[in-house]
Motif scaffolding. Sequence first.
Motif, PDB file in Angstrom:
ATOM      1  N   LEU A   1      62.551  93.773  60.989  1.00 22.67           N
ATOM      2  CA  LEU A   1      63.052  94.925  61.743  1.00 22.67           C
ATOM      3  C   LEU A   1      62.807  96.228  60.984  1.00 22.67           C
ATOM      4  O   LEU A   1      62.437  97.248  61.589  1.00 22.67           O
ATOM      5  N   MET A   2      62.973  96.193  59.663  1.00 22.39           N
ATOM      6  CA  MET A   2      62.735  97.383  58.843  1.00 22.39           C
ATOM      7  C   MET A   2      61.269  97.809  58.913  1.00 22.39           C
ATOM      8  O   MET A   2      60.968  98.987  59.119  1.00 22.39           O
ATOM      9  N   ARG A   3      60.368  96.837  58.746  1.00 25.08           N
ATOM     10  CA  ARG A   3      58.926  97.153  58.793  1.00 25.08           C
ATOM     11  C   ARG A   3      58.541  97.738  60.146  1.00 25.08           C
ATOM     12  O   ARG A   3      57.821  98.742  60.230  1.00 25.08           O
ATOM     13  N   ASN A   4      59.017  97.107  61.218  1.00 26.18           N
ATOM     14  CA  ASN A   4      58.686  97.597  62.560  1.00 26.18           C
ATOM     15  C   ASN A   4      59.264  98.998  62.793  1.00 26.18           C
ATOM     16  O   ASN A   4      58.591  99.851  63.392  1.00 26.18           O
ATOM     17  N   ALA A   5      60.464  99.253  62.322  1.00 27.42           N
ATOM     18  CA  ALA A   5      61.080 100.570  62.488  1.00 27.42           C
ATOM     19  C   ALA A   5      60.303 101.627  61.709  1.00 27.42           C
ATOM     20  O   ALA A   5      60.097 102.741  62.199  1.00 27.42           O
ATOM     21  N   MET A   6      59.859 101.287  60.488  1.00 26.83           N
ATOM     22  CA  MET A   6      59.057 102.230  59.692  1.00 26.83           C
ATOM     23  C   MET A   6      57.736 102.530  60.383  1.00 26.83           C
ATOM     24  O   MET A   6      57.305 103.688  60.434  1.00 26.83           O
ATOM     25  N   ARG A   7      57.107 101.501  60.922  1.00 25.99           N
ATOM     26  CA  ARG A   7      55.830 101.677  61.609  1.00 25.99           C
ATOM     27  C   ARG A   7      56.000 102.554  62.848  1.00 25.99           C
ATOM     28  O   ARG A   7      55.187 103.458  63.090  1.00 25.99           O
TER      29      ARG A   7
ATOM     30  N   LYS B   1      56.398 106.201  61.816  1.00 24.95           N
ATOM     31  CA  LYS B   1      55.141 106.826  61.390  1.00 24.95           C
ATOM     32  C   LYS B   1      54.246 107.147  62.575  1.00 24.95           C
ATOM     33  O   LYS B   1      53.527 108.139  62.565  1.00 24.95           O
ATOM     34  N   GLN B   2      54.286 106.289  63.591  1.00 26.26           N
ATOM     35  CA  GLN B   2      53.417 106.476  64.760  1.00 26.26           C
ATOM     36  C   GLN B   2      54.091 107.305  65.865  1.00 26.26           C
ATOM     37  O   GLN B   2      53.530 107.449  66.950  1.00 26.26           O
ATOM     38  N   ASN B   3      55.262 107.843  65.578  1.00 28.14           N
ATOM     39  CA  ASN B   3      56.019 108.644  66.550  1.00 28.14           C
ATOM     40  C   ASN B   3      56.258 107.897  67.866  1.00 28.14           C
ATOM     41  O   ASN B   3      56.198 108.481  68.939  1.00 28.14           O
TER      42      ASN B   3
END
Length: 170
Positions: free
Chosen positions: A140-146, A149-151
């Motif tokens: 979930l953290m990785r997906n939220a960061m991605r 970044k991609q707005n």
Amino acid sequence: MSNDFEHDDEEIIFVSKSQLKRESHALQELGEALVELPASKLAQIPMPEELADAVALARKITARGGRKRQLQYIGKVMRQIDPEPIERAMEGLKADSARETARLHKLEQWRERLIAEGDEALAELLDEFPHADRQHLRQLMRNAMREAKQNKPPKSARELFRYLRDLMAE
């Protein structure tokens, strides 16, 4: 011959007209607050049947003048009862609301830390909640960061918040 001054031990307390008006307005405002409460919270407030009926009617009235008259009637009913239990219940609801708000702020802070700080914040969270699913949290953290970044819309950040809410509720 009877003496009108037999009760010397009773203390006579004079209350000014202004004080009576202030108390009356305060009770009417309390009545207005009852009318504005959601039905679920209103059910938790102990009140006499006459007041409950008056509040229920005021909630149905949409005309401005009629609603104002009904609120004045609620104020009149409030002056005839002991408002202390109602005031205590209202304070309890406010305290519950404040605790819930603080809990949600804590959840938001954890979510923001997990997204911003990554593994360091995750380690602290796992210390506090050892039964949490590390792998699911990392995903979930990785997906939220991605997404950030991609707005993109914060779908994973919302999922992370829900997971944290469920985790802290356990």
